[in-house]
Design a protein around this motif. Structure first.
Motif, short mmCIF file in Angstrom:
data_model
loop_
_atom_site.label_atom_id
_atom_site.label_comp_id
_atom_site.label_asym_id
_atom_site.label_seq_id
_atom_site.Cartn_x
_atom_site.Cartn_y
_atom_site.Cartn_z
N LYS A 35 13.88 49.19 14.79
CA LYS A 35 14.80 49.05 13.65
C LYS A 35 16.02 48.19 14.01
O LYS A 35 16.83 47.88 13.14
CB LYS A 35 15.26 50.43 13.17
CG LYS A 35 14.17 51.27 12.52
CD LYS A 35 13.72 50.69 11.20
CE LYS A 35 12.68 51.57 10.50
NZ LYS A 35 12.23 50.98 9.22
N TRP A 53 19.05 52.84 6.64
CA TRP A 53 18.95 52.15 7.93
C TRP A 53 20.12 51.19 8.14
O TRP A 53 20.62 51.05 9.26
CB TRP A 53 17.61 51.43 8.04
CG TRP A 53 16.54 52.37 8.51
CD1 TRP A 53 15.42 52.75 7.84
CD2 TRP A 53 16.50 53.07 9.76
NE1 TRP A 53 14.69 53.65 8.57
CE2 TRP A 53 15.33 53.86 9.76
CE3 TRP A 53 17.34 53.10 10.87
CZ2 TRP A 53 14.98 54.68 10.83
CZ3 TRP A 53 17.01 53.92 11.94
CH2 TRP A 53 15.83 54.70 11.91
N ASP A 72 15.35 59.23 7.60
CA ASP A 72 14.54 58.33 6.76
C ASP A 72 13.22 58.99 6.37
O ASP A 72 12.73 58.82 5.26
CB ASP A 72 14.28 57.02 7.49
CG ASP A 72 13.53 57.20 8.79
OD1 ASP A 72 13.89 58.10 9.58
OD2 ASP A 72 12.55 56.46 9.03
#
Length: 281
Positions: free
Chosen positions: A118, A91, A75
């Protein structure tokens, strides 16, 4: 990796954005035959793409426990390739890929915290070690720098790593240029590694004498260990590390580290004690 009874090779193609990085082309028949013959009790996937997908699929189909190791902050790479808009989709994919893992092994506390935030679960730290017989401080400094054509009486600032945008190579060069004139005049910047930014700027481009910046290309083995031990400081501006092996290699070589206060680097340095941590960029 060497060829041998435990290693299967696959054809690969260069990745569009980074040709030195190659993507494996899985052969489903070959994978199924080899795995069936090997009859694993556990499957460990080390990449979330291509081959890794086949590993997760085989594990699910045959009810074999699955673990994964997380090595790369993909990312964080996206912004360096003008693909930040892909981050939400990335993600979603990463959470989907790791959903059936018994464990996801991460190299550092900062990586664990990021993945936990996350929404990823079953996280466990699997840290890294350094061969301190290879990476150690004893070296003939003058002989090392003579071999590479570097003035041994200069203050040597060393970088080791891939030469790609996400490694902060622009910051590396800017940091050297922003040194006070008298300090920079007494210093040289030595860059060991290869990648798309190899020799991105010559000494002339940077407006410094030719002997001031040395691009060594890819270095490995004993020659690499010598570089660490012979340098005066190790400068590592990358903000995208999950761990940063090179930081520990420099420390084991007795060379102080200046690094970015981000990611795995900050986990391995105690500011003012084992190195200096600087704001990103």
């Amino acid at each position: 990796l060497p060829s041998g009874p435990g290693v299967e090779r696959f054809r690969s193609i260069p990745f569009l954005l980074y040709r030195e990085c190659r993507l494996a082309i899985p052969n489903a028949k070959q994978i199924n035959e080899r795995l069936s013959a090997f009859s694993p009790h556990l499957i460990h996937v080390a990449t979330p793409f291509n081959l890794g997908l086949y590993g997760t699929s085989y594990a699910a189909k045959h009810h074999i426990p699955l673990v994964a190791s997380y090595h790369t902050h993909f990312d964080k790479y996206l912004e360096y390739y003008k693909l930040r808009w892909l981050e939400p989709a990335l993600w979603k994919y990463m959470l989907w890929f790791h959903r059936h893992c018994e464990r996801v092994y991460v190299p550092s506390q900062s990586t664990m915290e990021l993945l936990h935030n996350k929404g990823m679960g079953q996280l466990e730290i699997w840290s890294r070690g350094i061969d301190t017989d290879r990476f150690q401080p004893k070296v003939d400094r003058n002989a090392v720098w003579k071999k590479w054509g570097v003035h041994a009486d200069a203050f040597v600032i060393l970088y080791v790593g891939r030469l790609a945008p996400e490694k902060g190579i622009d910051t590396l060069l800017d940091s050297y240029l922003q040194l006070p004139d008298d300090v920079r005049a007494a210093s040289v910047l030595v860059i060991a590694g290869d990648g798309p930014l190899y020799k991105v700027k010559t000494a002339a481009d940077l407006g410094v004498p030719e002997h001031a910046v040395h691009w060594l290309g890819f270095v490995k083995g004993p020659e690499l260990a010598e570089l660490y031990a012979a340098a005066d400081v190790f400068l590592f501006p990358s903000t995208t590390e999950t761990f940063g092996n090179v930081v520990l290699e420099a420390m084991a070589s007795g060379t102080p580290v200046v690094g970015a206060n981000e990611g795995g680097v900050k986990d391995n340095l105690i500011h003012g004690n084992t190195g200096l941590l600087c704001p990103a960029g």
